[in-house]
Design a protein around this motif. Sequence first.
Motif, PDB file in Angstrom:
ATOM      1  N   ASN A   9       5.175  48.681   9.104  1.00 24.04           N
ATOM      2  CA  ASN A   9       4.815  47.594  10.013  1.00 24.04           C
ATOM      3  C   ASN A   9       4.851  46.274   9.247  1.00 24.04           C
ATOM      4  O   ASN A   9       4.333  46.178   8.150  1.00 24.04           O
ATOM      5  CB  ASN A   9       3.396  47.833  10.575  1.00 24.04           C
ATOM      6  N   THR A  10       5.490  45.313   9.815  1.00 24.60           N
ATOM      7  CA  THR A  10       5.508  43.981   9.227  1.00 24.60           C
ATOM      8  C   THR A  10       4.824  43.037  10.202  1.00 24.60           C
ATOM      9  O   THR A  10       5.261  42.878  11.340  1.00 24.60           O
ATOM     10  CB  THR A  10       6.951  43.506   8.975  1.00 24.60           C
ATOM     11  N   VAL A  11       3.745  42.465   9.733  1.00 21.39           N
ATOM     12  CA  VAL A  11       2.951  41.627  10.622  1.00 21.39           C
ATOM     13  C   VAL A  11       3.187  40.160  10.272  1.00 21.39           C
ATOM     14  O   VAL A  11       2.923  39.734   9.146  1.00 21.39           O
ATOM     15  CB  VAL A  11       1.445  41.967  10.480  1.00 21.39           C
ATOM     16  N   HIS A 270      -5.371  41.838  -8.444  1.00 20.13           N
ATOM     17  CA  HIS A 270      -6.092  42.717  -7.528  1.00 20.13           C
ATOM     18  C   HIS A 270      -5.822  44.170  -7.891  1.00 20.13           C
ATOM     19  O   HIS A 270      -4.707  44.527  -8.273  1.00 20.13           O
ATOM     20  CB  HIS A 270      -5.611  42.427  -6.097  1.00 20.13           C
ATOM     21  N   SER A 283      -1.850  44.598  -8.125  1.00 20.10           N
ATOM     22  CA  SER A 283      -1.090  43.444  -7.649  1.00 20.10           C
ATOM     23  C   SER A 283      -1.060  42.381  -8.740  1.00 20.10           C
ATOM     24  O   SER A 283      -2.105  41.904  -9.172  1.00 20.10           O
ATOM     25  CB  SER A 283      -1.730  42.854  -6.396  1.00 20.10           C
ATOM     26  N   LYS A 308       8.006  44.918  -1.207  1.00 10.46           N
ATOM     27  CA  LYS A 308       7.491  44.776   0.151  1.00 10.46           C
ATOM     28  C   LYS A 308       8.563  44.536   1.196  1.00 10.46           C
ATOM     29  O   LYS A 308       8.549  45.112   2.260  1.00 10.46           O
ATOM     30  CB  LYS A 308       6.447  43.668   0.193  1.00 10.46           C
TER      31      LYS A 308
ATOM     32  N   GLY B 395      -1.736  40.582  -3.095  1.00 13.30           N
ATOM     33  CA  GLY B 395      -2.767  41.598  -2.993  1.00 13.30           C
ATOM     34  C   GLY B 395      -2.223  42.825  -2.306  1.00 13.30           C
ATOM     35  O   GLY B 395      -1.327  42.741  -1.472  1.00 13.30           O
ATOM     36  N   ALA B 396      -2.748  43.959  -2.695  1.00 17.23           N
ATOM     37  CA  ALA B 396      -2.373  45.210  -2.054  1.00 17.23           C
ATOM     38  C   ALA B 396      -3.622  46.049  -1.964  1.00 17.23           C
ATOM     39  O   ALA B 396      -4.283  46.285  -2.965  1.00 17.23           O
ATOM     40  CB  ALA B 396      -1.304  45.935  -2.866  1.00 17.23           C
ATOM     41  N   LEU B 404      -0.858  51.277   2.798  1.00 17.47           N
ATOM     42  CA  LEU B 404      -1.046  50.226   1.815  1.00 17.47           C
ATOM     43  C   LEU B 404      -0.728  48.901   2.499  1.00 17.47           C
ATOM     44  O   LEU B 404       0.346  48.731   3.079  1.00 17.47           O
ATOM     45  CB  LEU B 404      -0.104  50.453   0.627  1.00 17.47           C
ATOM     46  N   VAL B 405      -1.696  48.002   2.444  1.00 18.06           N
ATOM     47  CA  VAL B 405      -1.512  46.695   3.074  1.00 18.06           C
ATOM     48  C   VAL B 405      -1.199  45.689   1.974  1.00 18.06           C
ATOM     49  O   VAL B 405      -1.981  45.529   1.039  1.00 18.06           O
ATOM     50  CB  VAL B 405      -2.798  46.278   3.814  1.00 18.06           C
ATOM     51  N   THR B 406      -0.071  45.051   2.077  1.00 18.12           N
ATOM     52  CA  THR B 406       0.308  44.085   1.047  1.00 18.12           C
ATOM     53  C   THR B 406       0.675  42.757   1.694  1.00 18.12           C
ATOM     54  O   THR B 406       1.042  42.702   2.872  1.00 18.12           O
ATOM     55  CB  THR B 406       1.522  44.584   0.245  1.00 18.12           C
ATOM     56  N   PHE B 407       0.533  41.723   0.926  1.00 22.07           N
ATOM     57  CA  PHE B 407       1.002  40.426   1.397  1.00 22.07           C
ATOM     58  C   PHE B 407       1.546  39.698   0.187  1.00 22.07           C
ATOM     59  O   PHE B 407       1.280  40.068  -0.952  1.00 22.07           O
ATOM     60  CB  PHE B 407      -0.135  39.623   2.032  1.00 22.07           C
ATOM     61  N   VAL B 426       2.351  40.098   6.405  1.00 25.57           N
ATOM     62  CA  VAL B 426       1.584  41.195   5.833  1.00 25.57           C
ATOM     63  C   VAL B 426       2.375  42.461   6.116  1.00 25.57           C
ATOM     64  O   VAL B 426       2.883  42.642   7.226  1.00 25.57           O
ATOM     65  CB  VAL B 426       0.181  41.289   6.459  1.00 25.57           C
ATOM     66  N   PHE B 427       2.495  43.294   5.098  1.00 28.26           N
ATOM     67  CA  PHE B 427       3.254  44.528   5.267  1.00 28.26           C
ATOM     68  C   PHE B 427       2.308  45.725   5.232  1.00 28.26           C
ATOM     69  O   PHE B 427       1.419  45.796   4.388  1.00 28.26           O
ATOM     70  CB  PHE B 427       4.286  44.679   4.154  1.00 28.26           C
ATOM     71  N   VAL B 428       2.532  46.620   6.160  1.00 24.17           N
ATOM     72  CA  VAL B 428       1.783  47.874   6.136  1.00 24.17           C
ATOM     73  C   VAL B 428       2.765  48.965   5.744  1.00 24.17           C
ATOM     74  O   VAL B 428       3.783  49.161   6.409  1.00 24.17           O
ATOM     75  CB  VAL B 428       1.160  48.185   7.509  1.00 24.17           C
TER      76      VAL B 428
END
Lengths: 325, 1178
Positions: A9-11, A270, A283, A308, B395-396, B404-407, B426-428
Amino acid sequence: MGNMVSVINTVDTSHEDMIHDAQMDYYGTRLATCSSDRSVKIFDVRNGGQILIADLRGHEGPVWQVAWAHPMYGNILASCSYDRKVIIWKEENGTWEKTHEHSGHDSSVNSVCWAPHDYGLILACGSSDGAISLLTYTGEGQWEVKKINNAHAIGCNAVSWAPAVVPGSLIDQPSGQKPSYIKKFASGGCDNLIRLWKEEEDGQWKEEQKLEAHSDWVRDVAWAPSIGLPTSTIASCSQDGRVFIWTCDDASGNTWSPKLLHKFSDVVWHVSWSITANILAVSGGDNKVTLWKESVDGQWVCISDVNKGQGSVSASVAEGQQNEQ
Amino acid sequence: MKLKEVDRTAMQAWSPAQNHPIYLATGTSAQQLDATFSTNASLEIFELDLSDPSLDMKSCATFSSSHRYHKLIWGPYKTDSKGEVSGVLIAGGENGNIILYDPSKIIAGDKEVVIAQNEKHTGPVRALDVNIFQTNLVASGANESEIYIWDLNNFATPMTPGAKTQPPEDISCIAWNRQVQHILASASPSGRATVWDLRKNEPIIKVSDHSNRMHCSGLAWHPDIATQMVLASEDDRLPVVQMWDLRFASSPLRVLENHARGILAIAWSMADPELLLSCGKDAKILCSNPNTGEVLYELPTNTQWCFDIQWCPRNPAVLSAASFDGRISVYSIMGGSADGLRQKQVDKLSSSFGNLDPFGTGQPLPPLQIPQQATPRSPGLPLKKPPKWIRRPVGASFSFGGKLVTFENIRIQPLQGAEQQQQYHVFVSQVVTEKEFLRRSDQLQQVVQSQGFISYCQKKIDASQTEFEKNVWSFLKVNFEDNSRGKYLELLGYRKEDLGKKHIKEEKQESEFLPPAAGTFNISISGDIDGLITQALLTGNFESAVDLCLHDNRMADAIILAIAGGQELLAQTQKKYFAKSQSKITRLITAVVMKNWKEIVESCDLKNWREALAAVLTYAKPDEFSALCDLLGTRLESEGDSLLQTQACLCYICAGNVEKLVACWTKAQDGSHPLSLQDLIEKVVILRKAVQLTQAMDANTVGVLLAEKMSQYANLLAAQGSIAAALAFLPDNTNQPNIVQLRERLCRAQGEPMPGHESPKTPYEKQQLPKGRPGPVAGHPQMPRVHTQQYYPQGENPPPPGFLLRENVTPSTAAQQPTPPGHMHTQGLPYPQPQPYQPAQQYSFGAGGSAAYRPQQPVAPPSSAYPNNPYLSPASSYPGQSQLYAAQHQASLPAPSPTASFPPPPSSGASFQHGGPGAPPSSSAYALPPGTTGTLPAGSELPASQRTGPQNGWNDPPALNRVPKKKKMPENFMPPIPITAPIMNLLGDPQSQMLQQQPSAPAPPSSQPSLPQPHLPGGQPFHSIQQPLGPAVPPPFSKPNIEGAPGAPIGNTFQHVQSLPTEKITKKPIPDEHLILKTTFEDLIQRCLSSATDPQTKRKLDDASKRLEVLYDKLREQTLSPTIASGLHNIARSIETRNYSEGLTIHTHIVSTSNFSETSAFMPVLKVVLTQAKKLGV
């Protein structure tokens, strides 16, 4: 190694400035993001979708972190900002609203972390003023504040609670009695230290341990979730590019030994444990996310490099990083 | 916020960024004499220790110098010196000298700390800078336009960047470009700045605003943009900072006019190009954004001018400023309170004045009333703009379900004019790391669905790496095969066929022996022992006759006579015999005769565990079987060596005790790795399936450990993104809080519709739903007391569950709050309810058959102290226990010596199974005396052990092997009250046992008052069987109420103690429409009985007939659901047409679709009848 990490998923957050944090709720169905644009946003991301549920305005500076409370308390989100404030947001009748504002810090609040739900609603906040405050909900909209001053000289960057583990095993616990949890959390700061704090019987917070290995600001600490083993584990990362895994096996909880996971070439911002505590996501300042796992012989191995945009795995990069070590 | 201060009038230099810890070097300033006009000078090094809250800086070293300094810098260039302090201190002196010091030597206290010095310059050296690309290159500037480039490797001969500028002027500042290594800039008080290109060896550009008022006191290159630099002016008439871009060198790009008087020093942060420090004669220290001109921060300072200001290279928030009042102050620009400062001032005052009575007035000074109120928390406001170094760009974070949530914020260099819109994404991602684990888990799931257990086990056996692993899988496999006990025996090395052959031989021998002697015989009454016996017999004095025989060691005679003399005498005689007999196998025989398997299991040498297990497999009644296996396993685990400990697993598999298997396995294996957990779960799942299939219930009982492991497993699956699989494996019929919580989390994670405008449905919330039941609901006992009020009193909606709960429940009382039993929601405790590990529950898996068919009636004991105990069916756990207890006490055996070795089981034991007495001749060492077994009443009149024998018992696992089991427990399933204490404590303690049984006694629920028996199914038979030597006459074979019902949960003893109603209560008639069911079923049983030939089948049928009473009672009470009733009618119709296969199909359908607790009491019985009918073809 195969496709270990794949983007599902890309938000597009529509934030107008840098994103600083993105956190899923307890179920992994809602995403909270925060940004330098001073806003906090909540998305419903079930089934690969993205529905904006809330755009929360209230901070007067960049918002650094968001943290979801356990759902047993309702839908509650905490955010902290450079504006020196912590705001607790709550969903009421489907609408998100500010329910509490904590402005007890003199400088940027860099980190918020909810205590294990077993303790009630307790939020730890770490600030650049060097202090850590603990907000405890006492009912009727009231929050009790405890403050640890000078927790980290010139700034606390991260707070992370220890999982709720009762001393001794769960089996030994006398039935029907209130488990005697010992509340602990870790903090990392600009004094290059990780400090472990423990609540005394009188309710005061005392420093229990100082973990010293980093040679620069500690950017993040993450206490690993409990998976039923007697070992406690903390991951820390720093401006110095190092990531350490700290473990404590002894019952007293006082002997921590660090193991260098890796020395990166740039600041590491992080660290995050998987729910089962076996994978660590790191990160770095080079915008790279790597996943690490402890091998059978106790070495930490980079298992994946999260790219990503494409979600592909670059094994060669992972190997290269190990060689660097 | 001020962090530290040092009372020196000095130039300052921070240690290079690489250096840890951080040091600050100070060199006595040449610019200003202090108040003492002392000409002493020194070079000092301080450590910045931020963990020390005091304002004092830790002095590390002081070197008395003959020089005073105009400029001091600390370059990172590594000289050959050793030590933790790196780099070189470069000082510009008053007399044109440049001196290189080795800071590590200064700290070490060496006398020779000067590396080199050169006096090439004329006049004071005010400007120094190190090239950041080539740290051995240092630029210096002095009077007369002198600029030199020094190579630290060749310090003797400096270079020049080009021809001296004209007219000659002082060089006040010099700076290397931050992007291009051969570019250097210099500036002078005249206001001109010159940029030099060292490759060309000439000035390339001169920067001047032609105002003649720019008196350059500061020069700094932009940290990121090669062509930009700032100049600061100390002229009060033009106190500005000019930002220049060399591409537009005609006029400054920007002018910062924030100071009121001349600027004395500037410093541009390397960590954030938007932070420029400046200090001036207006006594201000400002932090501005040179790119906008905005003042971001004004440091709280005293009123003194600062002449030098420096960012700490390592800690970007730290800066130091040297002021003319003789002080160097270290600040953080991140704000914060200045408590430390005040504290130091107070300390100083009191130390100066001493004792607070400085003038000896005899009166102490009043308490100090200093600034604390005057400046109520006036912390320096932090920078208006957050510095770059706290803006986390990446951040992840992991979230539930292996996501895994990354931006990321990839900086795009803003191009002039072109506004580039950056998108913030934001990538899930799904993270899958355990492919093998998932593959095996998937396989297991398929096996469970396809029921292909045997082949699965076989595959596992074939793939086993170790003998033990192979054994475990072999044992597991046996569970799915017919005649499991026999197969177990084979696995232990005892083949039934072999035993059978031996028996045949034995029987032949006996038959030769048995035919009574014909002809006459002589009755001698002589005085010898024969005569005395004869006399005793003639007078009917069996006792004396037996005594005489015993005395004469005529054991066989004694026993035979004792039989004739009645039960009591027989018992006595047996006892005496055992007391007398010293043979090695006496204890085994004792155990066999007394049926005291516990004795064997408890006291055998653990090396003989196989034999003990074999004996148990051979003899033990179904209801005690699993308890005995357990006991043996427990012994192996606690007493045996590590090898034996693992073997305990096999015992637990025999016992069907999942919980203990988990415990034992976990102890032996490292369970943290997903694959080793997979290893365990495979076994556990298979064993649970086996138990489910063979025992028709209780497999769903989930103990603490199992719950722990299963939720661990499900968590692992979920963490790999396999949420559906996690849900599938998670035991669904348990109230173990961790499982309930995980299930809820998984369901919601799967994307169950969001509650939308409702409050969320969580298991936690369920606690607040009292469902109309009065009284407080047990909540979280751990909840902090503080949460006693409603969360949002102003809201119309109910407060969040966590809060509401605690309105009523304080932590101290919560645990004792009785929960309405059987109330599903109240049992969904979200917390790991601290449960002592209860071995008692192990018996719920026991082979004890009757428990399997007991209706799961909720029993509501108000006295129960453990209302939330999630364990199911405590009643089912009693049979084994009471049996053991009874046996122990009735047998009145001498206390067994724990160390006594236990001989292998006699093959003669099989005689009980086959109904034939005798001992195998082949193993004479272990053979029973033929007469002993041959003459036991049990052998002929009361073949108790035969009838209840494991192989042939009607509830023998294979017979019911395929009882279809409804997978899902009904929502309203109500577990009965729990076991309140570990069973082991009770074995030898009748009192506590009774106490324990009290609440669990299945008193008929009020809704079914007319059912006296079904709740004590077959309470007596085992009791009777257990006492074959007791005073009671052996019960006749056909007596129905003691006949055939296996797995009696409660012995007679306890029934009497509890004075339970045993008298008949008049039953309601069966409604007419259902009468046909009874007549059909009974008729069928009768038909089967008349055509059945072997006693086992007859017995089964008899028993079934009796057990169907439960069904009839339900019909009477009309408590059966319509669907089940109609299903039963369908079965009856198929019986009418003798289509038993169809009947069985219907049966399966009913069982698989109905409420388990509703049908479990009679449906298995019905299946037995149908199966028999089909087999017999009646």
